[in-house]
Design an enzyme around this catalytic site. Structure first.
Site, short mmCIF file in Angstrom:
data_model
loop_
_atom_site.label_atom_id
_atom_site.label_comp_id
_atom_site.label_asym_id
_atom_site.label_seq_id
_atom_site.Cartn_x
_atom_site.Cartn_y
_atom_site.Cartn_z
N CYS A 2 0.82 -0.94 -0.13
CA CYS A 2 -0.33 -0.02 0.01
C CYS A 2 0.96 1.10 -0.11
O CYS A 2 1.86 1.06 -0.32
CB CYS A 2 -0.29 0.08 1.10
SG CYS A 2 -2.15 -1.28 1.38
N ILE A 55 -3.54 -8.01 -1.93
CA ILE A 55 -2.01 -8.80 -2.09
C ILE A 55 -3.04 -10.03 -1.65
O ILE A 55 -3.59 -11.29 -1.83
CB ILE A 55 -0.67 -8.90 -2.15
CG1 ILE A 55 -0.51 -7.40 -2.19
CG2 ILE A 55 -0.13 -9.99 -2.26
CD1 ILE A 55 -0.65 -8.03 -4.47
N ASN A 76 1.30 -0.66 5.23
CA ASN A 76 2.13 -0.72 4.27
C ASN A 76 3.13 -1.74 3.84
O ASN A 76 3.93 -2.16 5.36
CB ASN A 76 3.21 0.44 3.88
CG ASN A 76 3.49 0.37 2.34
OD1 ASN A 76 3.25 -0.53 1.53
ND2 ASN A 76 4.64 0.84 2.40
N GLY A 77 3.02 -2.94 3.42
CA GLY A 77 3.53 -3.99 3.44
C GLY A 77 3.25 -5.07 3.76
O GLY A 77 1.67 -5.42 3.58
N GLU A 78 3.47 -6.39 4.01
CA GLU A 78 3.24 -7.45 4.09
C GLU A 78 4.27 -8.07 5.18
O GLU A 78 4.94 -8.24 5.56
CB GLU A 78 3.75 -8.46 3.18
CG GLU A 78 3.14 -7.69 1.08
CD GLU A 78 1.56 -8.32 1.39
OE1 GLU A 78 0.84 -9.22 2.37
OE2 GLU A 78 0.79 -7.79 0.37
N ASP A 101 -3.71 -9.47 7.50
CA ASP A 101 -2.27 -9.04 7.86
C ASP A 101 -2.45 -8.43 8.92
O ASP A 101 -2.11 -7.98 9.77
CB ASP A 101 -1.31 -9.28 7.22
CG ASP A 101 -1.12 -9.09 6.17
OD1 ASP A 101 -1.70 -7.82 5.45
OD2 ASP A 101 0.00 -9.40 5.58
N ILE A 294 15.43 -7.93 -18.48
CA ILE A 294 15.36 -6.52 -19.79
C ILE A 294 16.89 -7.23 -20.30
O ILE A 294 17.58 -7.20 -19.36
CB ILE A 294 15.12 -5.69 -18.30
CG1 ILE A 294 13.99 -5.38 -18.31
CG2 ILE A 294 16.33 -4.40 -19.68
CD1 ILE A 294 13.23 -4.57 -19.80
N SER A 367 12.03 -10.23 -6.50
CA SER A 367 13.46 -8.87 -6.89
C SER A 367 14.78 -10.04 -5.93
O SER A 367 14.52 -10.52 -5.10
CB SER A 367 13.65 -8.29 -6.83
OG SER A 367 15.05 -7.27 -6.96
#
Length: 651
Positions: A2, A55, A76-78, A101, A294, A367
């Site tokens: 978020c 999510i 904000n986050g997980e 969560d 990429i 990532s």
């Protein structure tokens, strides 16, 4: 995932309309839902705003702000292990209305207070208002994956996931901090806790901030520090035990990051870090994971073909995009909107574009940032040790003293070599310090302090950073000391900023599985020889990332992986002498350089002309200046009302 924004206004003059503008400036971070509430507390008004990217628990059960008894929260986050924490709470009598969560964090805070963070595995920045105690508590994750900025002028405490939220509040003064500008020109990013604006800060990773609404007292304290992990005694285990435990932790960390109610993909560069993620996660799965790469037509910068070979071997559903200078040009004007604080990492363009590619197919992408910092992948670690620990201290002092007497511009032949003057000054500084930690700082900078002083017009103060104050115990070996400092500087304020803003710009959640705190807590206690193997390989070089390479070779054949390390950067030094040269002429010309009153135009213009004429100038110095000029035009000259719509940030 978020975007959060909000305020504490001790003048009680900020209304919900301002909160909505602040929050909606972050709509790109959360396009699925929005929540805004202003709560009147004794002594102050508190605004809580959130934009949601759904999510986990895609229903309205995850709506924020979320309330429980006397607590209100935005997040904000997980938190990946929220189900385990939820079971603990259920065992002591808590019940739940959602599968999010967010509710677990809120009720965990109610049960255990701020120390609930010790139970979490994840990436997060959350704000809790305790309406009974009249206190606001902010918590940021251990590694600093999720951002948190705040502004404090004594009457207004503003916060946001990105700086652009502050421009929507009348109290925010966008006065440039010249000291932070100096840091930016030196490193190409601004290290925490500093920010480009005065009275504006980044909450440092692993920290909790509390604001007492009764007495306006702001207190920031650490709850976790990577240096503490490195300061623990070395583990007495053999190599096989270290390999098995590292692999076990990586498998656990990677699988936690697959928990989602939406499609998940992986950024695949072809290097060991991202290949470890793809290899471990694809093994044993029948569905083909989506991977994204990429590529560049300039062969010296391209490793997409390596990634393609790995993807073919693993059997992933692979997607690649070979970008051109034209693609880069299209994204340049959007960079200041994505990175609303000056930020000049030389891979921002490919990172932004690989995020755009992934967002067409998935809502979450993994990532592999952190691998170089925790497993010792960067050559700067080898260089720092070679330049200092392998040369006797008296010899270093003698060399430094002799170099101080010679002007490098007058040395025949060498003065015409690439970036020679800067490299000469750096070596002089390294040998003067005789410290691998100081060598790391010098090597990590692009512009010397002398060059920065020549470029900046106003007087400024050299801020201390974690390079200067974040050292672990002196008894620790040189490599592990450097790894600890790099984790607190380059990783958090360069690499994690780069990926967070690029992914969020297109409504994509970026997850960092290698930054699970359990992994670094274990690796920090391992000896240096398991990270850089001192025994040389057949090519006569030390083996960096020794432990990780041994693990990856279990999943991917060594012959597909064993090649020189390539950085994930765009060929800017090629493009800026060709298709993009006009931007250099424009933004580093005398008129625009003098607009801000911050720069001495002459030395910058001389450097730019020399570069465009083909002289061996380090283009990163000019890229830093160009990025700042682009940022200045957007955020200091352009009215806020003309902000780029979220859907156009990376169209």
């Amino acid at each position: 995932m978020c975007g959060i924004a909000g305020f504490v206004d001790f003048t009680r003059q900020t209304g919900k309309d301002t909160l909505v503008r602040m929050t909606d400036s972050l709509a790109h971070r959360g396009p699925n839902d929005a929540g805004y509430e202003v709560i009147e507390q004794p002594g102050a008004s508190v605004g809580l705003g959130q934009r949601r990217l759904s999510i986990l628990d895609l229903s309205s059960g995850g709506h924020q702000p979320m309330h429980f008894r006397h607590l209100s929260m935005i997040f904000n986050g997980e938190v990946y292990n929220f189900m385990e924490v939820r079971k603990e709470l259920e065992a002591v009598g808590y019940t739940f209305d959602s599968t999010s969560d967010t509710e677990v964090i809120l009720k965990g805070f109610h049960c255990w207070g701020p120390s609930v963070v010790d139970k979490f595995i994840g990436m997060f920045a959350y704000v809790v208002l305790d309406r009974e105690k009249n206190v606001v508590t902010v918590t940021r994750d251990r590694a600093g994956v999720k951002p948190f900025y705040y502004y404090w002028d004594g009457q207004h405490f503003l916060w946001g996931s990105e700086l652009k939220a502050f421009h929507q509040h009348r109290a925010f003064r966008k006065d440039i901090d010249v000291n932070s500008l100096a840091l930016f020109l030196q490193f190409s990013y601004i290290p925490a806790p500093y920010c480009i604006f005065k009275n504006t800060y980044k909450l440092r990773p692993g920290h909790i901030l509390t604001l007492s609404l009764g007495d306006k007292r702001v207190v920031e304290r650490p709850y976790w520090d990577v240096a503490d992990c490195y300061n623990k005694p070395r583990l007495r285990i053999d190599e096989q035990e270290a390999l098995e435990e590292t692999e076990r932790l990586l498998v656990s960390a990677y699988n936690y990051r697959m928990v989602a109610d939406v499609p998940v993909g992986i950024f695949l560069s072809g290097g060991y870090d991202s290949c470890s993620v793809a290899g471990i996660l694809q093994k044993g799965r029948t569905e083909r994971l989506k991977t994204f790469t990429i590529g560049f037509h300039e062969a010296d910068f391209n490793e997409a073909h390596y990634a393609k070979k790995v993807a073919d071997y693993l059997g992933t559903d692979h997607h690649e995009w070979y970008i051109t200078a034209g693609d880069a040009k299209d994204v340049f004007h959007r960079l200041p909107e994505i990175y609303d604080e000056p930020f000049a990492d030389n891979s921002v363009v490919p990172t932004a574009l690989v995020s755009q590619l992934a967002a067409r197919h998935v809502k979450v992408s993994l990532s592999a940032d952190g691998g170089d910092e925790i497993f010792a992948g960067y050559k700067k670690f080898n260089q720092s040790l070679r330049y200092t620990e392998s040369i006797p201290a008296p010899v270093q002092s003698m060399l430094s003293g002799a170099m101080s007497l010679i002007n490098p511009e007058r040395i025949p032949y060498f003065s015409r070599q690439y970036n020679f003057d800067t490299r000469y000054r750096k070596m002089q500084a390294i040998w003067e310090s005789r410290s691998p930690l100081e060598a790391l700082k010098v090597i990590s900078s692009y512009t010397t302090p002398e060059e920065v002083a020549a470029f900046i017009r106003p007087a400024y103060t050299a801020y201390e950073t974690s390079f200067d104050t974040g050292y672990p115990g002196a008894s620790l070996d040189g490599l592990n000391r450097m790894l600890s400092v790099d984790y607190k500087t380059f990783l958090v304020d360069n690499n994690l900023v780069k990926v967070d803003r690029a992914t969020m710009a297109v409504g994509l959640e970026g997850r960092e599985p290698m930054l699970d705190h359990r992994v670094i807590e274990f690796l920090a206690q391992l000896p240096a020889d398991l990270k850089i193997r001192k025994a040389v390989d057949l090519r006569g070089r030390p083996v960096n990332k020794y432990l990780l390479k041994k693990i990856v070779h279990k999943y991917i054949p060594k012959e597909l992986m064993d090649r020189p390390k390539m950085p994930f950067i765009a060929p800017l030094k090629v493009w800026f002498r060709d298709e993009l040269a006009e931007k250099m002429h424009d933004y580093l010309g005398e008129r625009k350089l003098r607009e801000s009153g911050l720069f001495n135009a002459k030395p910058i213009m001389e450097l730019s002309r020399a570069y465009l004429a083909g002289s061996p100038v380090n283009y990163q110095k000019l890229w830093n200046l160009l990025v700042f000029q682009l940022w200045y035009e957007r955020w200091m000259k352009t009215p806020v009302a003309t902000a780029m719509p979220a859907e156009e940030v990376l169209a």
